[in-house]
Design a protein around this motif. Structure first.
Motif, PDB file in Angstrom:
ATOM      1  N   THR A 133       0.816  -1.207   0.000  1.00 16.21           N
ATOM      2  CA  THR A 133       0.000   0.000   0.000  1.00 16.21           C
ATOM      3  C   THR A 133       0.855   1.265   0.000  1.00 16.21           C
ATOM      4  O   THR A 133       2.081   1.199   0.039  1.00 16.21           O
ATOM      5  CB  THR A 133      -0.970  -0.017   1.203  1.00 16.21           C
ATOM      6  OG1 THR A 133      -1.970   0.983   1.028  1.00 16.21           O
ATOM      7  CG2 THR A 133      -0.233   0.170   2.506  1.00 16.21           C
ATOM      8  N   THR A 138       3.069  -0.971  10.205  1.00 19.88           N
ATOM      9  CA  THR A 138       2.784  -2.398  10.352  1.00 19.88           C
ATOM     10  C   THR A 138       2.649  -2.749  11.832  1.00 19.88           C
ATOM     11  O   THR A 138       3.185  -2.057  12.702  1.00 19.88           O
ATOM     12  CB  THR A 138       3.925  -3.273   9.788  1.00 19.88           C
ATOM     13  OG1 THR A 138       5.087  -3.095  10.611  1.00 19.88           O
ATOM     14  CG2 THR A 138       4.267  -2.919   8.359  1.00 19.88           C
ATOM     15  N   TYR A 336      -5.457  -3.428   6.825  1.00 23.62           N
ATOM     16  CA  TYR A 336      -5.335  -3.143   5.391  1.00 23.62           C
ATOM     17  C   TYR A 336      -4.862  -4.359   4.611  1.00 23.62           C
ATOM     18  O   TYR A 336      -5.199  -4.515   3.434  1.00 23.62           O
ATOM     19  CB  TYR A 336      -4.425  -1.930   5.147  1.00 23.62           C
ATOM     20  CG  TYR A 336      -2.972  -2.090   5.554  1.00 23.62           C
ATOM     21  CD1 TYR A 336      -2.067  -2.779   4.761  1.00 23.62           C
ATOM     22  CD2 TYR A 336      -2.504  -1.523   6.735  1.00 23.62           C
ATOM     23  CE1 TYR A 336      -0.736  -2.910   5.140  1.00 23.62           C
ATOM     24  CE2 TYR A 336      -1.182  -1.645   7.115  1.00 23.62           C
ATOM     25  CZ  TYR A 336      -0.294  -2.346   6.314  1.00 23.62           C
ATOM     26  OH  TYR A 336       1.014  -2.480   6.679  1.00 23.62           O
ATOM     27  N   THR A 337      -4.099  -5.254   5.259  1.00 25.67           N
ATOM     28  CA  THR A 337      -3.660  -6.480   4.587  1.00 25.67           C
ATOM     29  C   THR A 337      -4.838  -7.425   4.401  1.00 25.67           C
ATOM     30  O   THR A 337      -5.020  -8.012   3.318  1.00 25.67           O
ATOM     31  CB  THR A 337      -2.543  -7.163   5.392  1.00 25.67           C
ATOM     32  OG1 THR A 337      -1.469  -6.244   5.566  1.00 25.67           O
ATOM     33  CG2 THR A 337      -2.038  -8.400   4.673  1.00 25.67           C
ATOM     34  N   ALA A 339      -7.927  -6.589   4.194  1.00 27.33           N
ATOM     35  CA  ALA A 339      -8.794  -5.980   3.177  1.00 27.33           C
ATOM     36  C   ALA A 339      -8.236  -6.221   1.771  1.00 27.33           C
ATOM     37  O   ALA A 339      -8.998  -6.499   0.834  1.00 27.33           O
ATOM     38  CB  ALA A 339      -8.946  -4.488   3.446  1.00 27.33           C
ATOM     39  N   PHE A 340      -6.923  -6.125   1.608  1.00 36.24           N
ATOM     40  CA  PHE A 340      -6.303  -6.346   0.302  1.00 36.24           C
ATOM     41  C   PHE A 340      -6.492  -7.784  -0.153  1.00 36.24           C
ATOM     42  O   PHE A 340      -6.839  -8.045  -1.316  1.00 36.24           O
ATOM     43  CB  PHE A 340      -4.815  -5.999   0.372  1.00 36.24           C
ATOM     44  CG  PHE A 340      -4.056  -6.267  -0.896  1.00 36.24           C
ATOM     45  CD1 PHE A 340      -4.205  -5.436  -2.000  1.00 36.24           C
ATOM     46  CD2 PHE A 340      -3.197  -7.349  -0.994  1.00 36.24           C
ATOM     47  CE1 PHE A 340      -3.511  -5.688  -3.179  1.00 36.24           C
ATOM     48  CE2 PHE A 340      -2.494  -7.608  -2.160  1.00 36.24           C
ATOM     49  CZ  PHE A 340      -2.645  -6.775  -3.258  1.00 36.24           C
ATOM     50  N   TRP A 343     -10.124  -8.280  -1.110  1.00 37.54           N
ATOM     51  CA  TRP A 343     -10.391  -7.606  -2.387  1.00 37.54           C
ATOM     52  C   TRP A 343      -9.835  -8.406  -3.556  1.00 37.54           C
ATOM     53  O   TRP A 343     -10.495  -8.586  -4.582  1.00 37.54           O
ATOM     54  CB  TRP A 343      -9.776  -6.215  -2.348  1.00 37.54           C
ATOM     55  CG  TRP A 343      -9.734  -5.509  -3.671  1.00 37.54           C
ATOM     56  CD1 TRP A 343     -10.752  -4.821  -4.267  1.00 37.54           C
ATOM     57  CD2 TRP A 343      -8.615  -5.430  -4.561  1.00 37.54           C
ATOM     58  NE1 TRP A 343     -10.335  -4.301  -5.480  1.00 37.54           N
ATOM     59  CE2 TRP A 343      -9.031  -4.666  -5.678  1.00 37.54           C
ATOM     60  CE3 TRP A 343      -7.316  -5.919  -4.527  1.00 37.54           C
ATOM     61  CZ2 TRP A 343      -8.179  -4.404  -6.756  1.00 37.54           C
ATOM     62  CZ3 TRP A 343      -6.464  -5.655  -5.584  1.00 37.54           C
ATOM     63  CH2 TRP A 343      -6.902  -4.908  -6.689  1.00 37.54           C
ATOM     64  N   ASP A 391      -2.951   5.662   9.566  1.00 37.40           N
ATOM     65  CA  ASP A 391      -4.347   5.404   9.210  1.00 37.40           C
ATOM     66  C   ASP A 391      -4.390   4.298   8.159  1.00 37.40           C
ATOM     67  O   ASP A 391      -3.644   4.322   7.182  1.00 37.40           O
ATOM     68  CB  ASP A 391      -4.980   6.689   8.653  1.00 37.40           C
ATOM     69  CG  ASP A 391      -6.496   6.618   8.577  1.00 37.40           C
ATOM     70  OD1 ASP A 391      -7.039   5.538   8.286  1.00 37.40           O
ATOM     71  OD2 ASP A 391      -7.142   7.660   8.794  1.00 37.40           O
ATOM     72  N   ASP A 392      -5.289   3.324   8.333  1.00 32.83           N
ATOM     73  CA  ASP A 392      -5.427   2.239   7.358  1.00 32.83           C
ATOM     74  C   ASP A 392      -6.165   2.655   6.095  1.00 32.83           C
ATOM     75  O   ASP A 392      -6.133   1.944   5.095  1.00 32.83           O
ATOM     76  CB  ASP A 392      -6.153   1.040   7.983  1.00 32.83           C
ATOM     77  CG  ASP A 392      -5.295   0.319   9.013  1.00 32.83           C
ATOM     78  OD1 ASP A 392      -4.060   0.324   8.860  1.00 32.83           O
ATOM     79  OD2 ASP A 392      -5.859  -0.245   9.966  1.00 32.83           O
ATOM     80  N   LEU A 394      -9.233   2.649   5.005  1.00 28.66           N
ATOM     81  CA  LEU A 394     -10.077   1.599   4.421  1.00 28.66           C
ATOM     82  C   LEU A 394     -11.389   2.136   3.862  1.00 28.66           C
ATOM     83  O   LEU A 394     -12.075   1.448   3.126  1.00 28.66           O
ATOM     84  CB  LEU A 394     -10.366   0.525   5.473  1.00 28.66           C
ATOM     85  CG  LEU A 394      -9.131  -0.237   5.955  1.00 28.66           C
ATOM     86  CD1 LEU A 394      -9.526  -1.293   6.982  1.00 28.66           C
ATOM     87  CD2 LEU A 394      -8.413  -0.891   4.784  1.00 28.66           C
ATOM     88  N   ARG A 406     -11.004   6.442  -2.102  1.00 29.53           N
ATOM     89  CA  ARG A 406     -10.057   5.326  -1.937  1.00 29.53           C
ATOM     90  C   ARG A 406      -8.655   5.833  -2.241  1.00 29.53           C
ATOM     91  O   ARG A 406      -8.479   6.840  -2.929  1.00 29.53           O
ATOM     92  CB  ARG A 406     -10.418   4.189  -2.896  1.00 29.53           C
ATOM     93  CG  ARG A 406     -10.502   4.662  -4.337  1.00 29.53           C
ATOM     94  CD  ARG A 406     -11.112   3.660  -5.287  1.00 29.53           C
ATOM     95  NE  ARG A 406     -11.183   4.231  -6.631  1.00 29.53           N
ATOM     96  CZ  ARG A 406     -11.707   3.627  -7.678  1.00 29.53           C
ATOM     97  NH1 ARG A 406     -12.224   2.414  -7.548  1.00 29.53           N
ATOM     98  NH2 ARG A 406     -11.711   4.209  -8.855  1.00 29.53           N
ATOM     99  N   THR A 407      -7.661   5.125  -1.738  1.00 30.18           N
ATOM    100  CA  THR A 407      -6.281   5.574  -1.954  1.00 30.18           C
ATOM    101  C   THR A 407      -5.909   5.549  -3.430  1.00 30.18           C
ATOM    102  O   THR A 407      -5.074   6.343  -3.873  1.00 30.18           O
ATOM    103  CB  THR A 407      -5.289   4.703  -1.164  1.00 30.18           C
ATOM    104  OG1 THR A 407      -5.488   3.324  -1.501  1.00 30.18           O
ATOM    105  CG2 THR A 407      -5.478   4.893   0.326  1.00 30.18           C
TER     106      THR A 407
END
Length: 475
Positions: A133, A138, A336-337, A339-340, A343, A391-392, A394, A406-407
């Motif tokens: 990301t 982490t 975030y991991t 979520a990735f 996804w 910040d994650d 998400l 979204r990022t």
């Protein structure tokens, strides 16, 4: 100890070593002292190798004194290495608790190149988990912060490398880029990053076969980026995609007067903040003042088609690999991991690699047609100056007074991983009102690396580092 010493460029340091006005030992000790002061605030180092580095610095000092073989291209220069670039016998966690206890069995190709050129690896730098990301924190290493503004992220995934450069704890660093992981940190920290065309710099299996990805240099100046790039470039038997024969960037770059550059502010329909637009336009104006012909263009891309291509690609390759790595251990990875991975799994079910390839090849043709008659394209690196630290991200979020869903709507780098044979040099474009850097990308025609460096060197001459007086973070 002065900022002038810890913020020396690598080329300046090597010249001082050669003239014996500075020794590698003196420089390393200054960087170690600086790290002891600023690392508690910045947290760019995943591992410190200071004792081993000091031994190597003494050996380099002897070479400059004529005792032993002649100095090599990076002789005595400290280099911070991204932790995912394996060093034999050392941990290889990629920032994840899942990989605690994993030890590398061989060096990554870029590590071998740095060591063979006389570089001194004095630290390993932080990344997000699995380098997935555009920010760097982490559960294993905590939050890495931007030296320019500690509540902002230095970007990702090579955030630790870029933060170390900006903080004055390393003059050179290694990076990698699968969706902007070199260029985004360069923009957020006011440094220089090079995304080489696919195959130019060898990588480690199996991701070396992912044609979005490549390893490369991060540096404080264009000359330093070229110096490290020339060390890293060339074929390696461990990477079937690495190009043979090797190539080299020139030692000096001619003025850019007479060149033609296409300026594209939004790469289709990206929404950029006023500060990013202002600094990008001022960068283009500086090139015009230097005799470069700049013409503004539009591209027919949309963020939705870019998302379709990346969904197909990451679902099939990178996302599948990370999913295998964390299977059964999802409870110890970052949100975030998870979520990735979720996804990517959904992406494999709703689209195909062929669908993505159709979008990719259309975008590649559109870029080639838009760049016809120009030497390069100039555009922002990111739509904003920085992302919040820790910040994650998400869901939807706000940066610089502007809201983003979204990022991926902030990072303007992925189109040039899709256009993966194009070299891209990321250089500073200025600062926002609160002092945070912004950056631009110089995009070249396929495998035309020298042109992007020539334009980058011109910008450095006419708009030195796009920074105000006293352009190092105060920390």
């Amino acid at each position: 100890m002065s900022d002038e010493l810890t913020h020396l460029s690598a080329t300046e340091a090597r010249a001082l070593f050669t003239s014996r006005a500075l020794s590698p030992v003196e420089l390393l000790r200054a960087l170690v002292e600086r790290a002891e002061d600023v690392e508690p605030k910045v947290n760019a180092f995943a591992e410190r190798l200071f004792d081993e580095a000091l031994d190597a610095a003494r050996q380099a000092e002897a070479r400059y004194l004529g005792k032993g073989p002649a100095p090599r291209p990076l002789e005595g220069i400290p280099v911070a290495v991204k932790e995912k670039h394996a060093i034999a016998g050392r941990s290889l966690t990629e920032g994840s608790l899942v990989n605690e206890g994993v030890v590398a069995t061989e060096n990554a190709p870029v590590v071998d190149r740095v060591l063979a050129a006389g570089g001194i690896i004095h630290a390993r730098t932080t990344t997000p988990e699995f380098s997935i990301t555009a920010f760097t924190h982490t559960p294993l290493w905590g939050v890495t912060r931007n030296p320019w503004c500690l509540d902002r992220s230095p970007g990702g995934s090579s955030g630790g490398s870029a933060a170390a450069l900006a903080a004055g704890t390393a003059p050179l660093a290694t990076a990698s880029d699968i969706g902007g992981s070199t260029r985004i940190p360069a923009a957020f920290t006011g440094t220089v990053g090079f995304k080489a065309p696919y195959g130019r710099i060898p990588g480690a299996a199996p991701l070396s076969a992912d044609f979005y990805r490549g390893d490369g240099p991060l540096a404080r100046t264009v000359d330093d980026a070229a110096l490290l790039a020339n060390v890293l470039i060339g074929p390696d038997p461990r990477d079937h995609t690495s190009l043979r024969p090797g190539s080299a960037l020139p030692a000096e770059f001619e003025p850019a007067a007479g060149m033609r550059v296409a300026l594209c502010l939004r790469l289709g329909d990206y929404e950029i903040t006023p500060a990013v637009e202002r600094n990008t336009r001022e960068t283009a104006a500086a090139l015009e003042a230097a005799g470069v012909v700049v013409e503004e263009i539009e591209l027919p891309w949309t963020r939705e088609e870019i998302a379709l291509a990346t969904e197909a690609h990451f679902g099939a390759f990178f996302g599948a690999l990370v999913g295998e790595s964390v299977a059964g251990r999802e409870d110890v990875v970052a949100p975030y991991t998870r979520a990735f991975v979720e996804w990517a799994a959904k992406a494999r079910g709703r689209t195909s690699l062929v669908t993505g390839l159709r979008v990719e090849t259309r975008m590649q043709r559109q870029l080639a047609e838009a760049m016809a008659g120009f030497d390069a394209l100039l555009c922002p690196t990111a739509a904003v100056s920085a992302l919040p630290a820790g910040d994650d991200l998400l869901g939807a979020f706000e940066v610089d007074g502007q809201r983003f869903a979204r990022t991926a709507d902030v990072t303007m780098t992925i189109p040039f991983n899709i256009n993966n044979r194009c070299p891209v040099l990321a250089v500073p474009s200025g600062h926002t009102a609160d002092g945070v850097p912004t950056g631009v990308q110089i995009v070249g025609h396929t495998y035309d690396d020298a042109t992007v460096f020539r334009l980058g060197a011109e910008l450095e001459r006419v708009r030195p580092r796009a920074c105000p007086a006293g352009h190092f973070p105060a920390l």
